[in-house]
Design a protein around this motif. Structure first.
Motif: not given
Length: 360
Positions: A269-286
């Motif tokens: 779920t979205t609620f589970g996916q949000w805390p799962f990944g490493k936070k990325i700064s805006e502009g650094d996403e790939q």
């Protein structure tokens, strides 16, 4: 036919017309805000999809109108043939001399070459366009005003209305919202097919597999390429709450299944996916990263309710909502309520899964 039956039929038809006139502006003003924003992407400005002009279209559509249909169709991600068919059915591309086409309104209060209800245009036939929502009043010629009688403004407004209500994927819904009659929808679609040189109503480039190679080839790793290939292959399928395919997906379901296709397990779920990944700064996403939005009931800046997958800088693939049309590639940087970005591939559990797959 008895006089009583005649009266009943007349009253019934009058009721249908009255409901249509009342409900059209109400529907336009009450559609959820999440249907707006997030423009559909294109592969290239010279996409061959927009060169699909039949001899019928060349001979029937005035050159200045054809250029506007193609321009705003491409910019908004709506089939230009459908825009042109609306213009043909409504006013013969502005050539009609019926009331309301060049000035004033018709009996229903509609005006201009694309026959907007003045109530949905912004309340007046010509208004100064601001950053605030102005109905569908649009400034297609950059003069600062939305003029319902100006083809450049009216065609852009029509494209926005169709896009907001289901185009390019759900054309029947979009056209029925434009003019609430099944016969109208069928007539417009028939004209649109005649305007296309191949006689089809193919989706514009945002759902065209020809867009895929540049996106997939630019992916940073083979794993991300596999994830993208799966997600992009689902375009055109409907949003389905709780869906994990193959018929339909919800926003987190398509991401969950794309990662699973690459042999990786992430939360469903979205609620589970949000805390799962490493936070990325805006502009650094790939590509392969996730972008989250504060959208939907019960969500907040710390509990986002919508997610899309980045496929290239500024673009994501998403299953948005039932009313938003099929799964597609859209832009996200112009969307409100972005909460943040994450990289599931940097989660320790995923890193361990990658090592078990022999990926370092």
């Amino acid at each position: 036919m008895t006089s009583r039956l005649r009266i009943a039929l007349i009253v019934g038809l009058a009721g249908v017309v009255l409901v249509t006139l009342i409900m059209a502006p109400m529907l336009m003003s009450t559609f959820p805000s999440f249907l707006g924003g997030g423009s559909v992407t294109d592969c290239a400005d010279d996409s061959p999809k927009f060169a699909n002009v039949s001899d019928t279209a060349q001979s029937d559509i005035p050159p200045e109108y054809l250029a506007l249909y193609k321009k705003w169709g491409q910019k908004t991600g709506v089939q230009w043939t459908v825009l042109a068919a609306v213009g043909k059915r409504e006013t013969d591309h502005g050539r009609s001399n019926l009331p309301g086409v060049k000035n004033g309104t018709n009996y229903a209060g509609a005006a201009g070459p694309m026959q907007f209800l003045i109530s949905t245009w912004g309340g007046k036939s010509k208004i100064k366009v601001s950053s605030k929502f102005n109905g569908y009043a649009s400034d297609g010629d950059n003069d600062g005003y939305g003029d319902v009688y100006n083809p450049a403004d009216a065609i852009l407004g029509a494209a926005k209305m169709l896009k907001r209500n289901g185009a390019p994927g759900d054309l029947r819904r979009a056209l029925f919202t434009y003019n609430r009659a099944i016969w109208y929808v069928e007539q417009v679609l028939e004209i649109a097919r005649k305007y296309a040189s191949d006689g089809t109503l193919d989706l514009p480039p945002e759902a065209d597999p020809a867009c895929d190679p540049p996106i997939v080839e630019a992916a940073p790793t083979d794993v991300v390429r596999k994830i993208l290939q799966y997600a992009l292959a689902q375009r055109g399928k409907p949003y389905r709450w709780g869906g994990t395919g193959p018929e339909g997906y919800d926003c987190s379901g398509i991401i969950y299944m794309a990662y699973r296709e690459a042999g990786l397990s992430i939360p469903r779920t979205t609620f589970g996916q949000w805390p799962f990944g490493k936070k990325i700064s805006e502009g650094d996403e790939q590509a392969g990263d996730l972008v989250f939005f504060n959208a939907g009931p019960g969500t907040s800046s710390n509990n986002p309710g919508h997610v899309g997958m980045v496929v290239s800088p500024g673009k994501m693939v998403e299953a948005r909502c039932t009313l938003c049309g099929p799964i597609k590639v859209t832009t996200y940087r112009d969307r409100p309520n972005i909460v943040g970005y994450t990289r599931p591939l940097q989660n320790p559990k995923v890193l361990e899964q990658l090592r078990s797959l022999g990926v370092t």
